[in-house]
Design an enzyme around this catalytic site. Structure first.
Site, PDB file in Angstrom:
ATOM      1  N   HIS A  16       0.842  -1.188   0.000  1.00  0.00           N
ATOM      2  CA  HIS A  16       0.000   0.000   0.000  1.00  0.00           C
ATOM      3  C   HIS A  16       0.884   1.246   0.000  1.00  0.00           C
ATOM      4  O   HIS A  16       2.108   1.159   0.118  1.00  0.00           O
ATOM      5  CB  HIS A  16      -0.983   0.011   1.181  1.00  0.00           C
ATOM      6  CG  HIS A  16      -0.360   0.215   2.527  1.00  0.00           C
ATOM      7  ND1 HIS A  16      -1.050   0.722   3.605  1.00  0.00           N
ATOM      8  CD2 HIS A  16       0.888  -0.012   2.992  1.00  0.00           C
ATOM      9  CE1 HIS A  16      -0.255   0.799   4.658  1.00  0.00           C
ATOM     10  NE2 HIS A  16       0.919   0.342   4.318  1.00  0.00           N
ATOM     11  N   CYS A  25       5.786   6.107   4.766  1.00  0.00           N
ATOM     12  CA  CYS A  25       4.668   5.303   4.258  1.00  0.00           C
ATOM     13  C   CYS A  25       3.925   5.945   3.093  1.00  0.00           C
ATOM     14  O   CYS A  25       2.991   5.372   2.558  1.00  0.00           O
ATOM     15  CB  CYS A  25       3.691   4.970   5.385  1.00  0.00           C
ATOM     16  SG  CYS A  25       4.415   3.843   6.598  1.00  0.00           S
ATOM     17  N   HIS A  29       4.972   0.352  -0.342  1.00  0.00           N
ATOM     18  CA  HIS A  29       5.692  -0.625   0.471  1.00  0.00           C
ATOM     19  C   HIS A  29       4.708  -1.725   0.875  1.00  0.00           C
ATOM     20  O   HIS A  29       3.517  -1.628   0.584  1.00  0.00           O
ATOM     21  CB  HIS A  29       6.298   0.047   1.717  1.00  0.00           C
ATOM     22  CG  HIS A  29       5.270   0.595   2.651  1.00  0.00           C
ATOM     23  ND1 HIS A  29       4.534   1.736   2.367  1.00  0.00           N
ATOM     24  CD2 HIS A  29       4.839   0.153   3.853  1.00  0.00           C
ATOM     25  CE1 HIS A  29       3.699   1.976   3.363  1.00  0.00           C
ATOM     26  NE2 HIS A  29       3.859   1.021   4.283  1.00  0.00           N
ATOM     27  N   HIS A  31       3.530  -5.126   3.771  1.00  0.00           N
ATOM     28  CA  HIS A  31       3.556  -5.685   5.116  1.00  0.00           C
ATOM     29  C   HIS A  31       3.159  -7.149   5.073  1.00  0.00           C
ATOM     30  O   HIS A  31       2.401  -7.572   4.212  1.00  0.00           O
ATOM     31  CB  HIS A  31       2.570  -4.956   6.040  1.00  0.00           C
ATOM     32  CG  HIS A  31       2.882  -3.518   6.241  1.00  0.00           C
ATOM     33  ND1 HIS A  31       3.901  -3.080   7.051  1.00  0.00           N
ATOM     34  CD2 HIS A  31       2.306  -2.403   5.716  1.00  0.00           C
ATOM     35  CE1 HIS A  31       3.932  -1.762   7.042  1.00  0.00           C
ATOM     36  NE2 HIS A  31       2.978  -1.323   6.223  1.00  0.00           N
ATOM     37  N   HIS A  75      -1.025 -10.442  -1.649  1.00  0.00           N
ATOM     38  CA  HIS A  75      -0.194 -10.064  -2.792  1.00  0.00           C
ATOM     39  C   HIS A  75      -0.887  -9.066  -3.726  1.00  0.00           C
ATOM     40  O   HIS A  75      -0.689  -9.077  -4.931  1.00  0.00           O
ATOM     41  CB  HIS A  75       0.309 -11.298  -3.544  1.00  0.00           C
ATOM     42  CG  HIS A  75       1.386 -12.003  -2.782  1.00  0.00           C
ATOM     43  ND1 HIS A  75       1.102 -12.867  -1.749  1.00  0.00           N
ATOM     44  CD2 HIS A  75       2.724 -11.932  -2.870  1.00  0.00           C
ATOM     45  CE1 HIS A  75       2.243 -13.314  -1.247  1.00  0.00           C
ATOM     46  NE2 HIS A  75       3.245 -12.759  -1.904  1.00  0.00           N
ATOM     47  N   GLU A 136       0.244  -5.034  11.580  1.00  0.00           N
ATOM     48  CA  GLU A 136       0.971  -4.569  10.404  1.00  0.00           C
ATOM     49  C   GLU A 136       2.452  -4.923  10.497  1.00  0.00           C
ATOM     50  O   GLU A 136       3.081  -5.274   9.508  1.00  0.00           O
ATOM     51  CB  GLU A 136       0.778  -3.052  10.294  1.00  0.00           C
ATOM     52  CG  GLU A 136       1.352  -2.438   9.057  1.00  0.00           C
ATOM     53  CD  GLU A 136       1.026  -0.960   8.962  1.00  0.00           C
ATOM     54  OE1 GLU A 136      -0.108  -0.629   8.561  1.00  0.00           O
ATOM     55  OE2 GLU A 136       1.901  -0.145   9.281  1.00  0.00           O
TER      56      GLU A 136
END
Length: 149
Positions: A16, A25, A29, A31, A75, A136
């Site tokens: 995201h 952020c 990137h 998680h 994914h 996260e």
């Protein structure tokens, strides 16, 4: 009979970016999310029912969460559709990437609200969603509780 809480945990990888954010952020990137889903209900009393003694079959809960959350978000890259990130999303989709456009900033807080709505609609009438925990990172998570809403 007593109310019992049942929890099932799920893992998925999602990317995201937070448009307009003033930190790292804002960049795309990902998680390794951990989602804990807790429901509450009374165990089935009917000894002729194959689910006798269960609040809900873990497999049934898994099917709901897998179909509504894991299979869609694993994914994938999530962007707020009301930002210029939609241009990046369109380009990624053209190149065969799995992109999800949402109408919120894709923070853990907003994602856990979205997930609660998706899961609640699929639960049997006698089962309530009690809480969600969306982790996260190893040390950062958002929680949603039905009692708070």
């Amino acid at each position: 009979m007593s109310n019992i809480r049942i929890t099932k945990q799920f893992n998925f990888e999602t990317g995201h970016a937070l448009y307009g954010y003033d930190g790292k952020c804002r960049n795309v990137h990902g998680h390794s999310y951990k989602l804990s889903v807790t429901v509450i209900g009374k165990p089935i009393k009917d000894s002729d029912n194959v689910k006798f003694g269960m609040v809900i079959d873990f497999g049934d809960l898994k099917k709901i969460v897998k179909e509504e959350i894991v299979d869609k978000f694993d994914h994938a890259t999530v962007f707020n559709k009301n930002t210029p990130h939609v241009e990046l999303a369109n380009e990624l989709e053209k190149r065969g990437h799995n992109v999800i456009l949402v109408d919120y900033q894709p923070t853990s807080e907003q994602m856990v609200i979205d997930f609660s709505e998706k899961i609640k609609t699929r639960l049997p009438k006698n089962i309530q969603l009690h809480s969600l925990k969306l982790q996260e990172t190893e040390t950062s998570f958002a929680e949603w509780y039905a009692s708070d809403n």
